[in-house]
Motif scaffolding. Sequence first.
Motif, PDB file in Angstrom:
ATOM      1  N   GLY A  24      35.884  48.146  46.574  1.00  0.00           N
ATOM      2  CA  GLY A  24      36.815  48.326  45.479  1.00  0.00           C
ATOM      3  C   GLY A  24      36.199  47.978  44.147  1.00  0.00           C
ATOM      4  N   ILE A  25      37.015  48.110  43.104  1.00  0.00           N
ATOM      5  CA  ILE A  25      36.541  47.871  41.732  1.00  0.00           C
ATOM      6  C   ILE A  25      37.585  47.065  40.978  1.00  0.00           C
ATOM      7  N   VAL A  26      37.131  46.022  40.298  1.00  0.00           N
ATOM      8  CA  VAL A  26      37.976  45.278  39.367  1.00  0.00           C
ATOM      9  C   VAL A  26      37.708  45.834  37.979  1.00  0.00           C
ATOM     10  N   VAL A  27      38.759  46.240  37.268  1.00  0.00           N
ATOM     11  CA  VAL A  27      38.612  46.771  35.915  1.00  0.00           C
ATOM     12  C   VAL A  27      39.080  45.706  34.933  1.00  0.00           C
TER      13      VAL A  27
ATOM     14  N   ARG B 118      34.671  46.392  31.555  1.00  0.00           N
ATOM     15  CA  ARG B 118      33.624  46.021  32.511  1.00  0.00           C
ATOM     16  C   ARG B 118      34.151  46.282  33.920  1.00  0.00           C
ATOM     17  N   PHE B 119      33.294  46.868  34.766  1.00  0.00           N
ATOM     18  CA  PHE B 119      33.638  47.082  36.165  1.00  0.00           C
ATOM     19  C   PHE B 119      32.914  46.050  37.025  1.00  0.00           C
TER      20      PHE B 119
ATOM     21  N   PHE C  77      29.376  41.180  45.169  1.00  0.00           N
ATOM     22  CA  PHE C  77      29.840  41.705  43.890  1.00  0.00           C
ATOM     23  C   PHE C  77      28.693  42.353  43.127  1.00  0.00           C
ATOM     24  N   PHE C  78      29.002  43.422  42.402  1.00  0.00           N
ATOM     25  CA  PHE C  78      28.074  43.995  41.431  1.00  0.00           C
ATOM     26  C   PHE C  78      28.733  43.867  40.065  1.00  0.00           C
ATOM     27  N   ILE C  79      28.126  43.062  39.195  1.00  0.00           N
ATOM     28  CA  ILE C  79      28.685  42.816  37.864  1.00  0.00           C
ATOM     29  C   ILE C  79      28.180  43.889  36.912  1.00  0.00           C
ATOM     30  N   GLY C  80      29.060  44.759  36.473  1.00  0.00           N
ATOM     31  CA  GLY C  80      28.666  45.842  35.592  1.00  0.00           C
ATOM     32  C   GLY C  80      28.515  45.409  34.145  1.00  0.00           C
TER      33      GLY C  80
ATOM     34  N   PHE D  10      42.051  34.710  40.936  1.00  0.00           N
ATOM     35  CA  PHE D  10      40.912  34.057  40.296  1.00  0.00           C
ATOM     36  C   PHE D  10      40.825  34.376  38.803  1.00  0.00           C
ATOM     37  N   PHE D  11      41.520  35.414  38.364  1.00  0.00           N
ATOM     38  CA  PHE D  11      41.431  35.833  36.963  1.00  0.00           C
ATOM     39  C   PHE D  11      42.589  35.237  36.166  1.00  0.00           C
ATOM     40  N   THR D  12      42.284  34.793  34.968  1.00  0.00           N
ATOM     41  CA  THR D  12      43.307  34.161  34.129  1.00  0.00           C
ATOM     42  C   THR D  12      44.270  35.186  33.547  1.00  0.00           C
ATOM     43  N   GLU D  13      43.812  36.434  33.380  1.00  0.00           N
ATOM     44  CA  GLU D  13      44.656  37.507  32.870  1.00  0.00           C
ATOM     45  C   GLU D  13      44.819  38.564  33.958  1.00  0.00           C
ATOM     46  N   GLU D  14      45.815  39.423  33.783  1.00  0.00           N
ATOM     47  CA  GLU D  14      46.038  40.491  34.765  1.00  0.00           C
ATOM     48  C   GLU D  14      44.898  41.498  34.710  1.00  0.00           C
ATOM     49  N   VAL D  15      44.390  41.868  35.868  1.00  0.00           N
ATOM     50  CA  VAL D  15      43.334  42.871  35.954  1.00  0.00           C
ATOM     51  C   VAL D  15      43.801  43.999  36.869  1.00  0.00           C
ATOM     52  N   ILE D  16      43.108  45.118  36.790  1.00  0.00           N
ATOM     53  CA  ILE D  16      43.406  46.269  37.643  1.00  0.00           C
ATOM     54  C   ILE D  16      42.396  46.296  38.779  1.00  0.00           C
ATOM     55  N   ILE D  17      42.876  46.444  40.005  1.00  0.00           N
ATOM     56  CA  ILE D  17      41.997  46.570  41.168  1.00  0.00           C
ATOM     57  C   ILE D  17      42.298  47.897  41.848  1.00  0.00           C
ATOM     58  N   ILE D  18      41.264  48.702  42.011  1.00  0.00           N
ATOM     59  CA  ILE D  18      41.418  49.972  42.722  1.00  0.00           C
ATOM     60  C   ILE D  18      40.471  49.973  43.916  1.00  0.00           C
ATOM     61  N   TRP D  19      40.882  50.666  44.971  1.00  0.00           N
ATOM     62  CA  TRP D  19      40.102  50.686  46.210  1.00  0.00           C
ATOM     63  C   TRP D  19      39.378  52.016  46.349  1.00  0.00           C
ATOM     64  N   GLU D  20      38.076  51.920  46.558  1.00  0.00           N
ATOM     65  CA  GLU D  20      37.249  53.103  46.783  1.00  0.00           C
ATOM     66  C   GLU D  20      37.287  53.502  48.255  1.00  0.00           C
TER      67      GLU D  20
END
Length: 302
Positions: free
Chosen positions: A132-135, A94-95, A165-168, A117-127
Motif C-alpha cells: 500500500g501507499i501512505v499519502v 510525499r508517498f 517502507f520506501f520513503i519517497g 502513528f501519524f499526528t494528522e490524518e493521512v490517506i492510505i490506499i492499497w495496491e
Amino acid sequence: MLRKLLSLYENSFLFPSLPDIPSEQFHYFFSEAENEWIGIPKTAVSEKELNLLKALYKLGEFQVSRASAAEKGWHEYLFLNAPPPQYHSETYIRFIQFSIHGDDVNQVEIESALKGFFTEEVIIIWESASRGIVVEEKKQISLSEEELISMSETLESDFYVKVSFFIGKLNLLSEAIRTKFLLEQEYFSFAISKLGNSTIFTFERVFPAYLAHHLPEELKFRGSQEIVEVFREDPEMFSTIKVFLENNSNASMTAKKLYIHRNTLQYRIDKFTEKTGIGLKDFYGAFTVFLACLLFEQNQKN
C-alpha cells in the motif's frame, strides 16, 4: 482477444489479476483463455454490448469498497491514469510505500494501526493485499526514519508480520507526480526482490544497487574483476568492507556492528588496501569499492 477490445474501447486497461480496489466507473471482465482481466469504462458500454461481453467473459463481482472518496481518487489517479486529486496550489506530497511480509494480513487492522502513528490524518490506499501507499501532505509530514523503524517493530510485535517502507521524495503536486511515483514504485519492487526484507528503503539506498544491477555485463566484469577476486578469496573481507562503507567509514560503529575489535577492523582494511591498491579514505576509491561490493553481492545471489 482482450487486446482487440483495448482498441475498441478507449481508456480500457488490462490487469494480470483482479484489482484490489476496483473503480466504480469500470466494468471488469475475466478471460479464462488468456488468464487476464480487462477494465472497460461503463460509459463506453451499451446495455446490448454489456450483455454480449457477459456472455463471452466472466464479469467481476465486487463488494462495495470501504475506501473513501479521497482514497478512490488517489488510487484511480496512480493506477488508472485518472485526473489528479484536487488540492490547493503549491501543495507538496510525499508517498511512503509499504510492503507486508506475513501469512495473515488484516488490512483493516493494519491500516488503523498505521494511521495511529501519524499526528494528522493521512490517506492510505492499497495496491494489493500486502502492499500500500501512505499519502502525506507537506504540513502533515512528521515521522522520521527512526520513527518508521519503530512503527515496523511495533507492527511486527502486534500482528506478527514484518513491514518494509520506501520513503519517497517530497514533490509538488502536479501532472508529473504520477510518473515520479511509478519510478519510486519500481525502485521499491526492485529492493524487495533483490535487497531482502530490510525495514527502510530510500532512493539513495536503492539506486546504487539498481544501477549496478542494470549495468551491461561487460562493464560489470571490467569495473570490478580484481576487487571481486579478493572478495571471492576472503568472504569475511567482503562483509567487513561493505559494512564499513555503509557506516560512512566510521570505525567504531563498524567494529560494534561486526562484534570485532577496532584493531581487527583496521587490520582487515589495511590488508584490503594492500591487495587492491585502493584506499577507502578517498571518495573515489570508496565509491569504486562499494560498487564492486554490490556487484559481488548480486553475483552471489544469482
